[in-house]
Design a protein around this motif. Sequence first.
Motif, PDB file in Angstrom:
ATOM      1  N   PRO A   1       0.845  -1.204   0.000  1.00 24.44           N
ATOM      2  CA  PRO A   1       0.000   0.000   0.000  1.00 24.44           C
ATOM      3  C   PRO A   1       0.872   1.242   0.000  1.00 24.44           C
ATOM      4  O   PRO A   1       2.089   1.165   0.240  1.00 24.44           O
ATOM      5  CB  PRO A   1      -0.792  -0.145   1.303  1.00 24.44           C
ATOM      6  CG  PRO A   1       0.072  -0.975   2.190  1.00 24.44           C
ATOM      7  CD  PRO A   1       0.800  -1.926   1.275  1.00 24.44           C
ATOM      8  N   PRO A   2       0.285   2.434  -0.277  1.00 23.46           N
ATOM      9  CA  PRO A   2       1.098   3.665  -0.319  1.00 23.46           C
ATOM     10  C   PRO A   2       1.895   3.916   0.952  1.00 23.46           C
ATOM     11  O   PRO A   2       2.996   4.459   0.908  1.00 23.46           O
ATOM     12  CB  PRO A   2       0.040   4.759  -0.550  1.00 23.46           C
ATOM     13  CG  PRO A   2      -1.096   4.047  -1.228  1.00 23.46           C
ATOM     14  CD  PRO A   2      -1.112   2.667  -0.646  1.00 23.46           C
ATOM     15  N   ASN A   3       1.365   3.530   2.101  1.00 17.41           N
ATOM     16  CA  ASN A   3       2.072   3.742   3.371  1.00 17.41           C
ATOM     17  C   ASN A   3       2.765   2.489   3.874  1.00 17.41           C
ATOM     18  O   ASN A   3       3.124   2.391   5.042  1.00 17.41           O
ATOM     19  CB  ASN A   3       1.097   4.247   4.432  1.00 17.41           C
ATOM     20  CG  ASN A   3      -0.037   3.259   4.686  1.00 17.41           C
ATOM     21  OD1 ASN A   3      -0.264   2.362   3.871  1.00 17.41           O
ATOM     22  ND2 ASN A   3      -0.737   3.416   5.798  1.00 17.41           N
ATOM     23  N   GLY A   4       2.929   1.492   3.009  1.00 20.09           N
ATOM     24  CA  GLY A   4       3.561   0.241   3.426  1.00 20.09           C
ATOM     25  C   GLY A   4       5.054   0.379   3.642  1.00 20.09           C
ATOM     26  O   GLY A   4       5.705   1.292   3.115  1.00 20.09           O
ATOM     27  N   SER A   5       5.617  -0.542   4.423  1.00 18.37           N
ATOM     28  CA  SER A   5       7.060  -0.534   4.706  1.00 18.37           C
ATOM     29  C   SER A   5       7.798  -1.277   3.596  1.00 18.37           C
ATOM     30  O   SER A   5       7.463  -2.432   3.307  1.00 18.37           O
ATOM     31  CB  SER A   5       7.340  -1.208   6.053  1.00 18.37           C
ATOM     32  OG  SER A   5       6.617  -0.587   7.091  1.00 18.37           O
ATOM     33  N   PRO A   6       8.798  -0.652   2.944  1.00 18.98           N
ATOM     34  CA  PRO A   6       9.534  -1.334   1.865  1.00 18.98           C
ATOM     35  C   PRO A   6      10.149  -2.641   2.341  1.00 18.98           C
ATOM     36  O   PRO A   6      10.566  -2.768   3.504  1.00 18.98           O
ATOM     37  CB  PRO A   6      10.609  -0.309   1.483  1.00 18.98           C
ATOM     38  CG  PRO A   6      10.066   1.006   1.922  1.00 18.98           C
ATOM     39  CD  PRO A   6       9.259   0.730   3.150  1.00 18.98           C
ATOM     40  N   LEU A   7      10.211  -3.602   1.454  1.00 18.16           N
ATOM     41  CA  LEU A   7      10.808  -4.891   1.770  1.00 18.16           C
ATOM     42  C   LEU A   7      12.325  -4.788   1.673  1.00 18.16           C
ATOM     43  O   LEU A   7      12.861  -4.120   0.786  1.00 18.16           O
ATOM     44  CB  LEU A   7      10.276  -5.964   0.816  1.00 18.16           C
ATOM     45  CG  LEU A   7       8.757  -6.061   0.686  1.00 18.16           C
ATOM     46  CD1 LEU A   7       8.377  -7.237  -0.197  1.00 18.16           C
ATOM     47  CD2 LEU A   7       8.097  -6.162   2.050  1.00 18.16           C
ATOM     48  N   GLN A   8      13.013  -5.484   2.592  1.00 16.03           N
ATOM     49  CA  GLN A   8      14.475  -5.427   2.648  1.00 16.03           C
ATOM     50  C   GLN A   8      15.040  -6.833   2.773  1.00 16.03           C
ATOM     51  O   GLN A   8      14.327  -7.791   3.045  1.00 16.03           O
ATOM     52  CB  GLN A   8      14.919  -4.563   3.838  1.00 16.03           C
ATOM     53  CG  GLN A   8      14.411  -3.143   3.790  1.00 16.03           C
ATOM     54  CD  GLN A   8      14.725  -2.379   5.072  1.00 16.03           C
ATOM     55  OE1 GLN A   8      14.692  -2.925   6.158  1.00 16.03           O
ATOM     56  NE2 GLN A   8      15.032  -1.099   4.935  1.00 16.03           N
ATOM     57  N   ASP A   9      16.346  -6.927   2.553  1.00 13.67           N
ATOM     58  CA  ASP A   9      17.074  -8.202   2.721  1.00 13.67           C
ATOM     59  C   ASP A   9      16.410  -9.329   1.935  1.00 13.67           C
ATOM     60  O   ASP A   9      16.237 -10.454   2.432  1.00 13.67           O
ATOM     61  CB  ASP A   9      17.158  -8.588   4.204  1.00 13.67           C
ATOM     62  CG  ASP A   9      17.742  -7.488   5.066  1.00 13.67           C
ATOM     63  OD1 ASP A   9      18.676  -6.824   4.595  1.00 13.67           O
ATOM     64  OD2 ASP A   9      17.256  -7.276   6.187  1.00 13.67           O
ATOM     65  N   ILE A  10      16.011  -9.055   0.711  1.00 13.49           N
ATOM     66  CA  ILE A  10      15.262 -10.018  -0.089  1.00 13.49           C
ATOM     67  C   ILE A  10      16.193 -11.103  -0.623  1.00 13.49           C
ATOM     68  O   ILE A  10      17.235 -10.818  -1.206  1.00 13.49           O
ATOM     69  CB  ILE A  10      14.531  -9.309  -1.251  1.00 13.49           C
ATOM     70  CG1 ILE A  10      13.487  -8.327  -0.694  1.00 13.49           C
ATOM     71  CG2 ILE A  10      13.851 -10.325  -2.169  1.00 13.49           C
ATOM     72  CD1 ILE A  10      12.798  -7.505  -1.746  1.00 13.49           C
ATOM     73  N   LEU A  11      15.802 -12.358  -0.415  1.00  8.86           N
ATOM     74  CA  LEU A  11      16.501 -13.510  -0.971  1.00  8.86           C
ATOM     75  C   LEU A  11      15.519 -14.280  -1.843  1.00  8.86           C
ATOM     76  O   LEU A  11      14.342 -14.425  -1.478  1.00  8.86           O
ATOM     77  CB  LEU A  11      17.033 -14.420   0.140  1.00  8.86           C
ATOM     78  CG  LEU A  11      18.060 -13.802   1.095  1.00  8.86           C
ATOM     79  CD1 LEU A  11      18.391 -14.782   2.213  1.00  8.86           C
ATOM     80  CD2 LEU A  11      19.320 -13.406   0.350  1.00  8.86           C
ATOM     81  N   VAL A  12      15.980 -14.779  -2.992  1.00 11.35           N
ATOM     82  CA  VAL A  12      15.075 -15.453  -3.921  1.00 11.35           C
ATOM     83  C   VAL A  12      15.572 -16.854  -4.235  1.00 11.35           C
ATOM     84  O   VAL A  12      16.758 -17.165  -4.094  1.00 11.35           O
ATOM     85  CB  VAL A  12      14.922 -14.645  -5.237  1.00 11.35           C
ATOM     86  CG1 VAL A  12      14.349 -13.270  -4.963  1.00 11.35           C
ATOM     87  CG2 VAL A  12      16.248 -14.533  -5.965  1.00 11.35           C
TER      88      VAL A  12
ATOM     89  N   TYR B   1      12.036 -12.038   3.032  1.00  7.34           N
ATOM     90  CA  TYR B   1      12.371 -10.624   3.177  1.00  7.34           C
ATOM     91  C   TYR B   1      12.212 -10.208   4.636  1.00  7.34           C
ATOM     92  O   TYR B   1      11.635 -10.931   5.464  1.00  7.34           O
ATOM     93  CB  TYR B   1      11.462  -9.758   2.290  1.00  7.34           C
ATOM     94  CG  TYR B   1       9.990  -9.851   2.614  1.00  7.34           C
ATOM     95  CD1 TYR B   1       9.420  -9.060   3.611  1.00  7.34           C
ATOM     96  CD2 TYR B   1       9.152 -10.751   1.946  1.00  7.34           C
ATOM     97  CE1 TYR B   1       8.069  -9.152   3.929  1.00  7.34           C
ATOM     98  CE2 TYR B   1       7.806 -10.853   2.257  1.00  7.34           C
ATOM     99  CZ  TYR B   1       7.271 -10.044   3.247  1.00  7.34           C
ATOM    100  OH  TYR B   1       5.947 -10.143   3.567  1.00  7.34           O
ATOM    101  N   THR B   2      12.724  -9.019   4.968  1.00  6.66           N
ATOM    102  CA  THR B   2      12.457  -8.385   6.256  1.00  6.66           C
ATOM    103  C   THR B   2      11.761  -7.058   5.995  1.00  6.66           C
ATOM    104  O   THR B   2      11.779  -6.539   4.871  1.00  6.66           O
ATOM    105  CB  THR B   2      13.742  -8.136   7.066  1.00  6.66           C
ATOM    106  OG1 THR B   2      14.574  -7.207   6.349  1.00  6.66           O
ATOM    107  CG2 THR B   2      14.510  -9.426   7.285  1.00  6.66           C
ATOM    108  N   SER B   3      11.147  -6.517   7.029  1.00  4.19           N
ATOM    109  CA  SER B   3      10.462  -5.236   6.890  1.00  4.19           C
ATOM    110  C   SER B   3      10.523  -4.494   8.217  1.00  4.19           C
ATOM    111  O   SER B   3      10.344  -5.098   9.280  1.00  4.19           O
ATOM    112  CB  SER B   3       9.003  -5.450   6.472  1.00  4.19           C
ATOM    113  OG  SER B   3       8.330  -4.220   6.322  1.00  4.19           O
TER     114      SER B   3
END
Length: 491
Positions: free
Chosen positions: A260-271, A316-318
């Motif tokens: 959402p517009p106010n959501g927390s960006p995803l970090q430390d993404i592993l795929v 991911y982390t957030s």
Amino acid sequence: MSVRAVWIISHEKGDNVSIRFSRRFATVEHRAKILAGSSYVAVPEESTLLQLLLTELGLSDQGKSYVALRDDCLHRQRSPALELCVDGPGKGILWPVLATSHGPLILACLPLVDAPAEPRPALASLLSVSQGLTLLAGLQTFLLSSGGKPDSEGLASRVAALPSVLLQVCPLGTPLDVPQLVGPAPSTGPTPAGNQKQPAWKSGLHRGRAVVNVGLVETVRSMQYGNPSTQDSWDVFGTVTCRCEVEGVLPNVTVTLTLPPNGSPLQDILVHPCVTSLDSSILTASSVDSYDGSAFSGPYKFPFSPPLEPFRLCSYTSQVPVPPILGAYQLTEEESQLRVSVTLKLHESVKNSFEYCEAHLPFFNRDQMGVVDVKVSSGQLDILKEKNLLIWGLGQKFPKSREVTMEGKISFSGPAPGPSDPLCTELTAYIKLYFKVPDMTLSGCCVDQHSVQVYSSAKPRIVTSRELLSKEYFIWNSTGSAPVSSGQMML
């Protein structure tokens, strides 16, 4: 990559700890002996290994406040890759023994290390460690399912099915797949054509309408102290798992995660390695760096060619601004009684609809509970006097005020001492929360049927889900001392 042995250990409630299932692979053990040469350490007998593993995990001699092998300051447990000190013939250090604990079970395996013993290789360089953990995660899913609390008969039947399951997923000690929640169907058709062949060891093909299942689970941890001099901490870890059941050649799929517009960006993404292409900006966001508002905030597209088995597409982390449930916990001594005061507040951003929500209040290093005069403003209170434990079942909803309280007094005048814990002495005490919120994530990350594109003429049915789970969610008594982490909480 291969494993030398696999163990399933039952340790529910700390009673009757036993090995429910074990399997050793003689051909892999022979390879381990050749590779290690003079530094070879044999796998000990089951009784010896069980005792060594329980000691390393801190689950042995729980009645003793100090055990050297477990509590010495020079001893550093390196979970989940443990060292076991084996005595007797073939003595030495058995490493790395991978062990994970979930619900009533401990799952462990010993991967084959195809590298010189000295100098010891870094864990990150050993493919066998990551694949061994994947195997344990698959076995855990098979045995306990997503709920983590199967009935005893269901668990017994799945343990009994492990020999045939391992024959499929780990033939001759080499993991090739992760187990399904249901038994394999008999093979009734030809092998699917295409680049991805059906393995000879995996019997049965999917029949019926094609299904693509995508599940998003966020796990939140928290340490709350109720003390202005000690900063509260919390973190969020998310995983996206996929399963494609299609008759014939598996199609290419794209899963898109949106915020959402106010959501927390995803970090430390592993795929997962099956992802075919990825925007480089997705991988650059790190929780180590300070957030300046310029981080990539989606949409996060993951195109992939799926493997045959269920798999983790990404993790991911957030960094969310507040934990979902804020708590205040106060204990005060009054003569031979403890006065208890608890307030729990559900944050306004959290959906007020739980699958379950419980607060556990254990009391250590005291006599067993005597008179318990405690009232709660909502929910149901269960008193387990022999365990010195209060279980506050909050049900599926908080009241309209989103706030609940507990007040009362407890005397500890029972005939026998209660459970002990060397950490929780005097007024050092905690509340541990267990909850699950369906159809919600703290970061706002979302996946739905419109977020999944399947490039196939089969028109599969698309099933998506998301949920929020608690893990290690503690609220410490503000009138006593509490352990404080010196750094950021890490998963």
